[in-house]
Structure formats: structure tokens, C-alpha cells
Enzyme design. Sequence first.
Site, PDB file in Angstrom:
ATOM      1  CB  THR A   5      -0.918   0.015   1.240  1.00 22.63           C
ATOM      2  OG1 THR A   5      -1.939   0.962   1.043  1.00 22.63           O
ATOM      3  CG2 THR A   5      -0.161   0.338   2.502  1.00 22.63           C
ATOM      4  N   GLY A 165       1.068   5.407  -7.339  1.00 24.83           N
ATOM      5  CA  GLY A 165       0.374   4.298  -7.988  1.00 24.83           C
ATOM      6  C   GLY A 165       0.928   3.973  -9.361  1.00 24.83           C
ATOM      7  CB  CYS A 168       4.572   1.669  -5.871  1.00 26.36           C
ATOM      8  SG  CYS A 168       4.606   0.341  -4.655  1.00 26.36           S
ATOM      9  CB  THR A 171       0.793   1.799  -4.751  1.00 24.82           C
ATOM     10  OG1 THR A 171       1.596   1.550  -3.593  1.00 24.82           O
ATOM     11  CG2 THR A 171      -0.098   2.997  -4.492  1.00 24.82           C
TER      12      THR A 171
END
EC number: 3.4.25.2
Length: 180
Positions: A5, A165, A168, A171
Site C-alpha cells: 500500500t 500508484g 509502485c 499501489t
Amino acid sequence: MFEATTILGYRGEFNNKKFALIGGDGQVTLGNCVVKANATKIRSLYHNQVLSGFAGSTADAFSLFDMFERILESKKGDLFKSVVDFSKEWRKDKYLRRLEAMMIVLNLDHIFILSGTGDVLEAEDNKIAAIGSGGNYALSAARALDCFAHLEPKKLVEESLKIAGDLCIYTNTNIKILEL
């Protein structure tokens, strides 16, 4: 350990008004598979006066949320005293010292990272903090946008998490944001 996350906390003043926001993506990863894309990893605590978010093991994070919320209630919402007592209690308990989770907690005046070892870290600038696998991407983006873009706070959090996002693999860009 925290490959699941990105959580970003942001507080300060915009147009002469204090603000505090926390945002997180929705991806839950188990090994190399995405098992959920729309999870909620952020919460509002103590009568909507404190925001929090977690990265790491979900079960561990909920244990930490419950413990922190209990301490926050006993301290009548005083975030500073709550994180200090939380850290003391965490370090005393052998079970808690093995939890694989981190938290960001913030209000209009303070922002802290609570580590998996019971450490309490105040954000360097008392303004922006990030955790999780995409945390460094989100932190870098947020600092740059804060210095140069002059965006509204919610937009800054959203754009920073989108950048994380995009970079990664743990994410996504299914972003949720809470604000005080």
C-alpha cells in the site's frame, strides 16, 4: 513486509485555514497477486478530530487501531500524549513488538508515524508523512507539489498518490481521502 500500500498524510494551512488530510490507495496484495483493489486503509478517529492510516498486515493494523483508539479516548483526543503512551504500551508488550504494521496519525496540529517497533516519528517538517511500499514516491511528489504547485490540499494528496500508484507495483490509483 510493507509491500501492499501507500498512505500519505498532509497537514498545514491553506488560504489562512488549517487542514489535515490522509489518503491511501485501495490495493491489497498477497504475495505476487492483487486480491483486492478497493480496500479502505484510512480512518477518522475521536469524533473526527484525528485521522489515521495503516500499511502492513491487516490483522496487525486493526489491533493497533483498536489499541491507539482506546488510548486516544483516554487522553481525550490529545494526539501528542496519545502517541507517547501508545509507544510506551507497545514497547512493553512482547506480542505487539512483533506486529508487522505502521500507522500515520494526524490532526490539525501534529503528524506522526508509528513504526512496527513502537517508535514514534514526527514528520521532519510536521507537514507531510508517508508509509508503505509507495511511500517514498508519494512523499517526494507531495513535497515537490507543496513547494511549487500551490494546489489545494486534497488535490495535492490525490496527485501524489497517483504518482505513487504509477510507479509502485503494490499501489494502485483507487484513492480514498479523508479530511478534517
